[in-house]
Design a protein around this motif. Structure first.
Motif, PDB file in Angstrom:
ATOM      1  N   THR A 167      34.147  78.399 114.448  1.00 23.52           N
ATOM      2  CA  THR A 167      33.195  78.992 115.382  1.00 23.52           C
ATOM      3  C   THR A 167      31.884  79.194 114.647  1.00 23.52           C
ATOM      4  O   THR A 167      31.872  79.593 113.475  1.00 23.52           O
ATOM      5  CB  THR A 167      33.708  80.335 115.920  1.00 23.52           C
ATOM      6  N   GLN A 182      30.792  68.332 122.525  1.00 24.30           N
ATOM      7  CA  GLN A 182      31.675  68.678 121.418  1.00 24.30           C
ATOM      8  C   GLN A 182      31.900  70.172 121.279  1.00 24.30           C
ATOM      9  O   GLN A 182      32.869  70.588 120.653  1.00 24.30           O
ATOM     10  CB  GLN A 182      31.095  68.109 120.118  1.00 24.30           C
ATOM     11  N   TRP A 183      31.018  70.969 121.857  1.00 30.88           N
ATOM     12  CA  TRP A 183      31.084  72.412 121.673  1.00 30.88           C
ATOM     13  C   TRP A 183      31.208  73.105 123.027  1.00 30.88           C
ATOM     14  O   TRP A 183      30.752  72.589 124.049  1.00 30.88           O
ATOM     15  CB  TRP A 183      29.829  72.927 120.965  1.00 30.88           C
ATOM     16  N   SER A 184      31.792  74.270 123.001  1.00 31.80           N
ATOM     17  CA  SER A 184      31.814  75.149 124.167  1.00 31.80           C
ATOM     18  C   SER A 184      31.060  76.425 123.805  1.00 31.80           C
ATOM     19  O   SER A 184      31.327  77.050 122.769  1.00 31.80           O
ATOM     20  CB  SER A 184      33.250  75.474 124.578  1.00 31.80           C
ATOM     21  N   THR A 220      30.397  80.083 124.184  1.00 31.91           N
ATOM     22  CA  THR A 220      31.198  81.225 124.628  1.00 31.91           C
ATOM     23  C   THR A 220      30.367  82.440 125.015  1.00 31.91           C
ATOM     24  O   THR A 220      30.763  83.205 125.890  1.00 31.91           O
ATOM     25  CB  THR A 220      32.193  81.626 123.536  1.00 31.91           C
ATOM     26  N   GLN A 257      32.007  77.377 120.004  1.00 29.87           N
ATOM     27  CA  GLN A 257      33.392  77.100 119.641  1.00 29.87           C
ATOM     28  C   GLN A 257      33.592  75.588 119.687  1.00 29.87           C
ATOM     29  O   GLN A 257      33.391  74.959 120.707  1.00 29.87           O
ATOM     30  CB  GLN A 257      34.357  77.785 120.604  1.00 29.87           C
ATOM     31  N   ARG A 258      33.986  75.017 118.539  1.00 28.90           N
ATOM     32  CA  ARG A 258      34.142  73.571 118.468  1.00 28.90           C
ATOM     33  C   ARG A 258      35.425  73.127 119.184  1.00 28.90           C
ATOM     34  O   ARG A 258      36.451  73.807 119.125  1.00 28.90           O
ATOM     35  CB  ARG A 258      34.189  73.107 117.006  1.00 28.90           C
ATOM     36  N   GLU A 259      35.339  71.971 119.841  1.00 27.92           N
ATOM     37  CA  GLU A 259      36.518  71.352 120.432  1.00 27.92           C
ATOM     38  C   GLU A 259      37.204  70.516 119.353  1.00 27.92           C
ATOM     39  O   GLU A 259      36.697  69.468 118.959  1.00 27.92           O
ATOM     40  CB  GLU A 259      36.125  70.470 121.617  1.00 27.92           C
ATOM     41  N   PRO A 260      38.388  70.942 118.842  1.00 28.29           N
ATOM     42  CA  PRO A 260      38.965  70.281 117.660  1.00 28.29           C
ATOM     43  C   PRO A 260      39.808  69.054 117.975  1.00 28.29           C
ATOM     44  O   PRO A 260      40.253  68.376 117.043  1.00 28.29           O
ATOM     45  CB  PRO A 260      39.835  71.378 117.048  1.00 28.29           C
ATOM     46  N   SER A 261      40.056  68.752 119.246  1.00 28.13           N
ATOM     47  CA  SER A 261      41.010  67.690 119.574  1.00 28.13           C
ATOM     48  C   SER A 261      40.595  66.338 119.016  1.00 28.13           C
ATOM     49  O   SER A 261      41.437  65.553 118.554  1.00 28.13           O
ATOM     50  CB  SER A 261      41.182  67.602 121.094  1.00 28.13           C
ATOM     51  N   TYR A 262      39.301  66.042 119.027  1.00 26.18           N
ATOM     52  CA  TYR A 262      38.834  64.748 118.527  1.00 26.18           C
ATOM     53  C   TYR A 262      39.144  64.595 117.039  1.00 26.18           C
ATOM     54  O   TYR A 262      39.646  63.556 116.592  1.00 26.18           O
ATOM     55  CB  TYR A 262      37.333  64.614 118.779  1.00 26.18           C
TER      56      TYR A 262
END
Length: 456
Positions: free
Chosen positions: A168, A202-204, A206, A239-244
């Motif tokens: 984050t 890529q990011w959310s 918050t 908050q980074r999206e880590p799935s990639y």
């Protein structure tokens, strides 16, 4: 004055007189003339009547979209809208005297505006966020001035990459007045609106928080050794999206590491064990380079992902010399020294082979004796060669002779196979212990705040 001059004056008077009669002055023009011309208004003076009064400017920031976050350069680029509001005590009128007009637009150049800049910007256009090119302002009848201007901001955002890609981040936007201390101009921030509609791949986003700070600047002026300056700070929580990164970095590197351990299950004479280990090392090196290319240079706290890849790399490299050692043992022509001890001999040739699923020494000797016996019977009975029913000769397999060289090779191969199975289990358990520790470390990701984003 000649006739031509008189004629020109008459024509001019008729034309302009007709225009004024046809297009009377609007109420907005009357208000502007009333406020700016007949009241000795000056845009260079502060919008107050008392000398000791402080101008209070309210500022709000609304982020529309996050265009880019360059982790390597630690620069965030966003597009948004900046709202400002203050009261000009000299700009007020009675709406009933001007057609009940309560709000009117006016140019920025015509009135006083605060000189506010974005202190951590990397773009010169964002230094002064108030300019005539960005539009005008709305003036209320009670003197409230409202300004809204769009802005694309490229600001410095120091990143904490220890928990990448489960990290984050907090990026701060700091607004300061230019050469005006807090007793002259004070900034008050308003919290942002809903952030659920902010777009980013890529990011959310918050949350966006607003903070008011007062910083002390030394040697501000000869008469003011220490001046307090009002600072408005907006903090953008990401908050980074880590799935990639999980799919492209963590899962492939873990599979490569496990495949390098599978080489222990291959027979020592297969000839592919070393090439497989080298291929896995090269693959993990590529993943290390990818992470190094994405992240900025880090200092004391290295990313957990880099540590994970380095340990995988170390396990894969460590498996190679052990595999070479087992191949050397399997093809050795000398008796292993520790097998002269009865306890170790029983352990490595009888008990451990049964535990790891390898034929023990006695079983392999029995197979060799049976093979030699069958081959000897085929040589002694010629009917076996032409397809007729063989004649079994009486023999005692327990007296089949195995040469010392064959015994040495047989013992070495059993020890090598047992060692391979044990090393496979040890490395696999070590890998899963490492994976568990890394996951526990990732779960301890705290919310790291900058000094400006902490509550006062």
């Amino acid at each position: 004055m000649n006739v031509h001059m008189w004629l020109l004056l008459v024509i001019q008077h008729c034309l302009f007189g007709e225009i004024r009669a046809k297009y009377p002055r609007s109420y907005e023009g009357q208000i502007r003339e009333y406020l700016l011309k007949h009241a000795n208004y000056s845009s260079m003076e502060r919008p107050i009547t008392g000398a000791a009064s402080t101008v209070h400017v309210t500022i709000a920031l609304q982020i529309f979209s996050m265009l880019d976050l360059n982790e390597r350069d630690q620069v965030i680029t966003t597009s948004g809208w900046i709202y400002m509001r203050w009261r000009d005590e000299r700009l007020s009128w009675i709406p009933q005297d001007f057609g009940n007009i309560t709000v009117m637009p006016i140019s920025i150049n015509e009135i006083w505006t605060p000189m506010i800049f974005l202190s951590n910007t990397l773009d010169s256009q964002s230094l002064n966020i108030i300019s005539p090119e960005r539009g005008g302002v709305l003036l209320d009848s009670n003197g409230i001035v409202s300004l809204g201007t769009p802005l694309i901001m490229s600001t410095l955002c120091p990143l904490k990459v220890q928990y990448f890609p489960f990290d984050t981040q907090v990026c701060a936007f700091r607004f300061l007045p230019s050469n005006q201390y807090a007793d002259i101009l004070y900034l008050s921030t308003l919290p942002a609106r809903d952030v659920s509609d902010i777009s980013s791949l890529q990011w959310s986003i918050t949350n966006i928080t607003a903070h008011n700070w007062t910083l002390a600047f030394r040697d501000f002026s000869p008469s003011i050794p220490i001046a307090n300056t009002s600072v408005g700070v907006f903090c953008l929580f990401l908050q980074r999206e880590p799935s990639y990164y999980v799919k492209t970095l963590m899962v492939p590197s873990s599979l490569l590491c496990i495949i390098s351990f599978v080489a222990f299950l291959a027979p020592p004479d297969s000839g592919e064990r070393i090439s497989l280990g080298v291929s896995m090392v090269l693959g993990l090196t590529v993943f290390q380079l990818l992470v190094a290319d994405i992240l900025p240079p880090y200092g004391d706290q290295s990313p957990i992902l880099s540590l994970y890849l380095s340990l995988n790399f170390g396990l894969t490299c460590l498996a190679m010399p052990i595999s070479v050692l087992n191949i050397y043992i399997a093809y050795g022509d000398r008796r292993l020294m520790f097998l002269k001890y009865p306890t170790l001999r029983k352990l490595f040739l009888q008990y451990l082979p049964k535990a790891v699923g390898v034929l023990s020494y006695s079983e392999r000797v029995g197979n060799v004796q049976n093979e030699n016996s069958r081959h000897r019977k085929e040589l002694e009975d010629p009917k076996v060669k032409d397809g007729s029913t063989p004649h079994i000769l009486p023999t005692d397999d327990s007296h089949v002779y195995i040469s010392p060289v064959e015994q040495i090779k047989l013992e070495a191969r059993i020890v090598a196979l047992v060692s391979d199975r044990i090393m496979f289990a040890v490395f696999l358990v070590g890998f899963f212990i490492l994976l568990t520790v890394i996951l526990v470390k990732f779960n301890g990701n705290p919310e790291i705040l900058s000094d400006y984003c902490k509550q006062e």
